[in-house]
Write a protein that holds these residues in place. Structure first.
Motif, PDB file in Angstrom:
ATOM      1  N   VAL A 181       0.524  18.452  11.973  1.00  0.00           N
ATOM      2  CA  VAL A 181       1.547  17.693  12.676  1.00  0.00           C
ATOM      3  C   VAL A 181       1.462  18.029  14.162  1.00  0.00           C
ATOM      4  CG1 VAL A 181       4.029  17.276  12.941  1.00  0.00           C
ATOM      5  CG2 VAL A 181       3.091  17.746  10.689  1.00  0.00           C
ATOM      6  N   ASN A 182       1.496  17.005  15.003  1.00  0.00           N
ATOM      7  CA  ASN A 182       1.516  17.182  16.459  1.00  0.00           C
ATOM      8  C   ASN A 182       2.667  16.344  16.999  1.00  0.00           C
ATOM      9  OD1 ASN A 182       1.120  17.260  19.202  1.00  0.00           O
ATOM     10  ND2 ASN A 182      -1.078  16.960  19.081  1.00  0.00           N
ATOM     11  N   TYR A 183       3.797  17.004  17.268  1.00  0.00           N
ATOM     12  CA  TYR A 183       5.016  16.327  17.727  1.00  0.00           C
ATOM     13  C   TYR A 183       5.413  16.890  19.083  1.00  0.00           C
ATOM     14  CZ  TYR A 183       9.918  14.913  17.881  1.00  0.00           C
ATOM     15  OH  TYR A 183      11.113  14.388  18.254  1.00  0.00           O
ATOM     16  N   ARG A 184       5.599  16.010  20.050  1.00  0.00           N
ATOM     17  CA  ARG A 184       6.057  16.408  21.387  1.00  0.00           C
ATOM     18  C   ARG A 184       7.005  15.335  21.899  1.00  0.00           C
ATOM     19  NH1 ARG A 184       1.558  19.836  23.857  1.00  0.00           N
ATOM     20  NH2 ARG A 184       0.287  20.226  22.023  1.00  0.00           N
ATOM     21  N   ASP A 198       3.559  21.786  16.917  1.00  0.00           N
ATOM     22  CA  ASP A 198       2.138  21.546  16.680  1.00  0.00           C
ATOM     23  C   ASP A 198       1.684  22.551  15.628  1.00  0.00           C
ATOM     24  OD1 ASP A 198      -0.445  20.671  16.826  1.00  0.00           O
ATOM     25  OD2 ASP A 198      -0.817  21.400  18.854  1.00  0.00           O
ATOM     26  N   SER A 214      -0.064  12.828  12.830  1.00  0.00           N
ATOM     27  CA  SER A 214       0.127  13.720  11.684  1.00  0.00           C
ATOM     28  C   SER A 214      -0.751  13.218  10.548  1.00  0.00           C
ATOM     29  CB  SER A 214       1.590  13.781  11.243  1.00  0.00           C
ATOM     30  OG  SER A 214       2.016  12.535  10.752  1.00  0.00           O
ATOM     31  N   SER A 221       5.553  10.976  15.880  1.00  0.00           N
ATOM     32  CA  SER A 221       4.794  12.115  16.388  1.00  0.00           C
ATOM     33  C   SER A 221       3.523  11.548  17.014  1.00  0.00           C
ATOM     34  CB  SER A 221       4.446  13.089  15.260  1.00  0.00           C
ATOM     35  OG  SER A 221       3.624  12.463  14.303  1.00  0.00           O
ATOM     36  N   ARG A 222       2.819  12.395  17.758  1.00  0.00           N
ATOM     37  CA  ARG A 222       1.560  11.911  18.321  1.00  0.00           C
ATOM     38  C   ARG A 222       0.590  11.578  17.209  1.00  0.00           C
ATOM     39  NH1 ARG A 222       0.119  15.392  23.721  1.00  0.00           N
ATOM     40  NH2 ARG A 222       1.907  14.662  24.915  1.00  0.00           N
ATOM     41  N   GLY A 275       2.155   8.822  12.612  1.00  0.00           N
ATOM     42  CA  GLY A 275       2.543   9.208  13.961  1.00  0.00           C
ATOM     43  C   GLY A 275       2.259   8.088  14.937  1.00  0.00           C
TER      44      GLY A 275
END
Length: 82
Positions: free
Chosen positions: A58-61, A68, A32, A29-30, A24
């Protein structure tokens, strides 16, 4: 993604494996990551059984979309090597 894998053989039939992947870094992603720890038993030269535990986060924004998630649980497998 950046990964690390470790493998240790206790005897000819029994082994363990640990893996971790981190990625990430605010590119896709921010952040992962996934981590897996397994215990493996060779049934024969071609077949083995695997049991273990896996975590995935997973942290995707991006552009107002948010994904998330944290998933974890047991893993079971049968491998065939040819």
């Amino acid at each position: 993604m950046v990964g690390l894998r470790a493998f240790y053989r206790f005897n000819p039939e029994l082994s363990t494996q640990a893996q971790i992947h981190v990625g990430g870094f605010n590119v896709g992603s921010r952040l992962s990551y996934q981590a897996t720890l397994t215990l493996n038993y060779d049934l024969s030269e071609n077949f083995s059984l695997t049991a273990g535990y896996k975590m995935l986060d997973v942290n995707y924004r991006r552009s107002g979309q948010i994904f998330d998630a944290h998933l974890s649980g047991p893993v079971l497998g049968l491998s065939w090597r040819y």
